[in-house]
Design an enzyme around this catalytic site. Structure first.
Site, PDB file in Angstrom:
ATOM      1  N   ARG A  53      58.818  18.619  10.849  1.00  0.00           N
ATOM      2  CA  ARG A  53      59.522  17.662   9.984  1.00  0.00           C
ATOM      3  C   ARG A  53      60.636  18.344   9.187  1.00  0.00           C
ATOM      4  O   ARG A  53      61.741  17.805   9.097  1.00  0.00           O
ATOM      5  CB  ARG A  53      58.560  16.872   9.086  1.00  0.00           C
ATOM      6  CG  ARG A  53      59.278  15.931   8.143  1.00  0.00           C
ATOM      7  CD  ARG A  53      58.491  14.681   7.762  1.00  0.00           C
ATOM      8  NE  ARG A  53      57.066  14.867   7.571  1.00  0.00           N
ATOM      9  CZ  ARG A  53      56.489  15.568   6.591  1.00  0.00           C
ATOM     10  NH1 ARG A  53      57.233  16.161   5.687  1.00  0.00           N
ATOM     11  NH2 ARG A  53      55.186  15.656   6.523  1.00  0.00           N
ATOM     12  N   TYR A 105      82.838   2.054   6.415  1.00  0.00           N
ATOM     13  CA  TYR A 105      81.959   1.701   7.535  1.00  0.00           C
ATOM     14  C   TYR A 105      80.998   0.588   7.097  1.00  0.00           C
ATOM     15  O   TYR A 105      80.332   0.698   6.069  1.00  0.00           O
ATOM     16  CB  TYR A 105      81.192   2.952   7.982  1.00  0.00           C
ATOM     17  CG  TYR A 105      80.241   2.691   9.099  1.00  0.00           C
ATOM     18  CD1 TYR A 105      80.719   2.434  10.385  1.00  0.00           C
ATOM     19  CD2 TYR A 105      78.873   2.675   8.890  1.00  0.00           C
ATOM     20  CE1 TYR A 105      79.836   2.178  11.423  1.00  0.00           C
ATOM     21  CE2 TYR A 105      77.996   2.425   9.924  1.00  0.00           C
ATOM     22  CZ  TYR A 105      78.485   2.171  11.187  1.00  0.00           C
ATOM     23  OH  TYR A 105      77.612   1.913  12.207  1.00  0.00           O
ATOM     24  N   ASP A 178      83.337  11.067   4.783  1.00  0.00           N
ATOM     25  CA  ASP A 178      82.904  10.658   6.122  1.00  0.00           C
ATOM     26  C   ASP A 178      84.083  10.923   7.056  1.00  0.00           C
ATOM     27  O   ASP A 178      85.077  10.207   7.038  1.00  0.00           O
ATOM     28  CB  ASP A 178      82.509   9.176   6.124  1.00  0.00           C
ATOM     29  CG  ASP A 178      82.065   8.682   7.498  1.00  0.00           C
ATOM     30  OD1 ASP A 178      82.358   9.350   8.506  1.00  0.00           O
ATOM     31  OD2 ASP A 178      81.439   7.603   7.566  1.00  0.00           O
ATOM     32  N   LYS A 203      78.988   9.594  17.589  1.00  0.00           N
ATOM     33  CA  LYS A 203      80.326   9.279  18.062  1.00  0.00           C
ATOM     34  C   LYS A 203      80.919  10.493  18.796  1.00  0.00           C
ATOM     35  O   LYS A 203      80.429  10.860  19.831  1.00  0.00           O
ATOM     36  CB  LYS A 203      81.183   8.819  16.884  1.00  0.00           C
ATOM     37  CG  LYS A 203      80.467   7.810  15.962  1.00  0.00           C
ATOM     38  CD  LYS A 203      80.125   6.509  16.647  1.00  0.00           C
ATOM     39  CE  LYS A 203      79.208   5.601  15.848  1.00  0.00           C
ATOM     40  NZ  LYS A 203      79.621   5.316  14.484  1.00  0.00           N
TER      41      LYS A 203
HETATM   42  C1  LIG Z   1      78.969   4.989  13.318  1.00  0.00           C
HETATM   43  C2  LIG Z   1      79.447   5.386  11.978  1.00  0.00           C
HETATM   44  C3  LIG Z   1      78.549   5.661  10.930  1.00  0.00           C
HETATM   45  C4  LIG Z   1      77.058   5.488  11.076  1.00  0.00           C
HETATM   46  O1  LIG Z   1      76.546   6.348  12.038  1.00  0.00           O
HETATM   47  P1  LIG Z   1      75.223   6.037  12.923  1.00  0.00           P
HETATM   48  O2  LIG Z   1      75.084   7.266  13.729  1.00  0.00           O
HETATM   49  O3  LIG Z   1      75.507   4.793  13.702  1.00  0.00           O
HETATM   50  O4  LIG Z   1      74.103   5.818  11.964  1.00  0.00           O
HETATM   51  C5  LIG Z   1      79.086   6.059   9.709  1.00  0.00           C
HETATM   52  N1  LIG Z   1      80.409   6.181   9.533  1.00  0.00           N
HETATM   53  C6  LIG Z   1      81.301   5.922  10.507  1.00  0.00           C
HETATM   54  C7  LIG Z   1      82.757   6.083  10.240  1.00  0.00           C
HETATM   55  C8  LIG Z   1      80.855   5.526  11.769  1.00  0.00           C
HETATM   56  O5  LIG Z   1      81.742   5.265  12.741  1.00  0.00           O
END
Ligand SMILES: *Cc1c(COP(=O)(O)O)cnc(C)c1O
Length: 381
Positions: A53, A105, A178, A203
C-alpha cells in the site's frame, strides 16, 4: 573513463534511466505483484519494503523519470490523475483559502465544488489568464494554495506560470500546476516557480489509452510532501503493479509521440484557421491565440497535441460535424495514439461553461493529411 554528460530527456526516456532487472539481466524492469515482503530472522526487512500500500518497486522507474524530467526533488504515482490532484487538496487544512482557475478540468471542478467545500476548504475560482485577478484574490496568511491548469481543458487557456508563481510566493501560498496538456517535455513548471506539478498519466505519459494513473512531482522534499505521501499510503490511493509497468513502458516513447502530436495539432490548427465553417481555432501555437505570447515563453518544443474547434451553427453544427466523422474516434480522454474528438458541452451538462459549438480534439499518431481530410469531409455541406 570520462563521466557521461547529463542526458537529454529522449535518452532518459528511451532507456528508462537504465532501470532493468538486476537479478536476470533483463532490459525491462519486472512486475512485482507481491503485496507483502519477508523479514529476515533478525526481523529486518530484506530491501526496506514492507507492504504494497505505501509503494511498489514498479513505481521507482516512473517516479525517477518524472523527477528527472520535471527537475523536481521527488515524485509519486497515484491510482488516477484525480487522486493525484485531490491528494494535494486533502493535504490542506479546513478553513484554508484556495484559488483555482475558472477553466479547469471538469471532474476536478465538480470535486472541488462538491466535496472540498463541504470539508471546509474555501475555494475561489478566478480568471487565471489575467495574473492581476490572482493578485486581487490572494489573501496573505489565509490562501494556502493556488492551483492552475495550463494549457487548460477544454479551451486551451494559458496561465503565465512565472507571474502567478511570484504572486503566490509573495503571499505565502503554495503553487501547484496541472501540466497534463503540456507534458513534462514542453513545460517545466517547477523551474518557473511552482511547488508541485500534477499529471494525469492516463493521457500523454502512458499514451496508449489503456491505463488510468496520475503523478505528482515536488520541488522540495518538505513536510507538505511528506503529508501527501502519507495520504497516499494510508488512504490507499495506489496504482496496481501491472498498471505501473504499462505506464513505465508507455513513457519510453513519450518524446517521439509528443513531437508528432505537436506537429499534427499545429498542421490542423493552421489548416482550419481560415475554414468558412470554423468560427475559431483554439490552439496556443497560433499567433492570433490570446495566450500565444505567454505559451511561446513558457513552452518549448511545441504547443501540445490538443486543440479545439468552434464550429459554425452552434451545438447543432458541432454535433452534425461529429456525427459525420469516419476516422476520428468519438470518445472522451486524450493523449493516446488514436485521435479523439469530443463535444465537451454534452458531457459537462447544463451547468457547463464550455461554448456549445466547441469540439475538443486530441491528435494521435495517424497521418495528418488523413485526419484533415476526414474533418474536411465532415464539415462539407
Ligand atoms: C484527465 C485529466 C485529469 C484527471 O485524470 P484521470 O487520470 O482521468 O483521473 C486531470 N486533469 C486534466 C487536465 C486531465 O486531462
Amino acid at each position: 573513463m570520462q563521466p557521461l554528460p547529463p542526458h537529454r530527456p529522449a535518452t532518459d526516456l528511451a532507456q528508462a534511466l537504465g532501470f532493468g532487472d538486476p537479478t536476470s539481466g533483463g532490459l525491462v524492469p519486472p512486475i512485482q505483484p507481491s503485496t507483502t515482503y519477508e523479514r529476515r530472522p533478525d526481523n529486518q526487512l530484506v530491501a526496506g519494503r514492507l507492504y504494497s500500500r505505501p509503494d511498489n518497486p514498479g513505481y521507482d522507474v516512473v517516479e525517477a523519470l518524472l523527477t528527472r524530467l520535471e527537475g523536481g526533488a521527488a515524485s509519486a504515482v497515484f491510482s488516477s490523475g484525480m487522486t493525484a490532484a485531490t491528494t494535494v487538496f486533502q493535504a490542506l487544512k479546513p478553513g484554508d483559502h484556495v484559488i483555482v482557475p475558472q477553466q479547469l478540468y471538469w471532474a476536478l471542478r465538480n470535486w472541488l465544488l462538491g466535496w472540498a467545500s463541504d470539508w471546509g476548504l474555501r475555494i475561489e475560482a478566478v480568471d487565471q489568464t489575467r495574473p492581476e485577478c490572482v493578485a486581487a484574490a490572494l489573501r496573505p496568511g489565509e490562501t494556502a494554495l493556488v492551483w492552475t491548469e495550463t494549457p487548460a481543458n477544454p479551451t486551451l487557456a494559458v496561465t503565465d506560470l512565472a507571474a502567478v508563481a511570484e504572486l503566490a510566493r509573495k503571499a505565502g501560498a503554495r503553487f501547484a500546476v496541472d501540466s497534463t496538456f503540456a507534458t513534462p517535455l514542453l513545460s517545466q513548471p517547477l523551474a518557473l516557480g511552482a511547488d508541485l506539478v500534477m499529471h494525469s498519466a492516463t493521457k500523454y505519459l502512458n499514451g496508449h489509452s489503456d491505463v488510468i494513473a496520475g503523478t505528482l512531482t515536488t520541488r522540495s522534499n518538505d513536510a507538505f510532501w511528506q503529508r501527501i505521501l502519507r495520504i497516499r499510503s494510508q488512504g490507499g490511493a495506489v496504482l496496481g503493479p501491472f498498471e505501473a509497468w504499462l505506464l513505465a513502458r508507455g513513457l519510453r516513447t513519450l518524446h517521439v509521440r509528443v513531437a508528432a502530436q505537436c506537429r499534427t495539432a499545429l498542421a490542423l490548427a493552421r489548416h482550419f484557421e481560415a475554414h468558412p465553417r470554423i468560427v475559431a481555432v483554439l490552439y496556443p501555437g497560433l499567433e492570433g491565440f490570446p495566450g500565444h505570447a505567454v505559451a511561446a515563453r513558457q513552452m518549448s518544443g511545441g504547443f501540445g497535441g490538443m486543440l479545439a474547434l468552434r464550429v459554425a451553427g452552434g451545438a447543432e453544427g458541432a454535433l452534425r460535424t461529429l456525427s459525420r466523422l469516419r476516422l476520428w474516434k468519438r470518445a472522451t480522454s486524450l493523449g493516446g495514439v488514436e485521435s479523439l474528438i469530443e463535444h465537451r458541452a454534452s458531457l459537462e451538462g447544463p451547468t457547463s461553461p464550455t461554448p456549445p459549438d466547441l469540439l475538443r480534439l486530441s491528435t494521435g499518431l495517424e497521418d495528418a493529411g488523413d485526419l484533415i481530410a476526414d474533418l474536411e469531409a465532415a464539415l462539407a455541406d
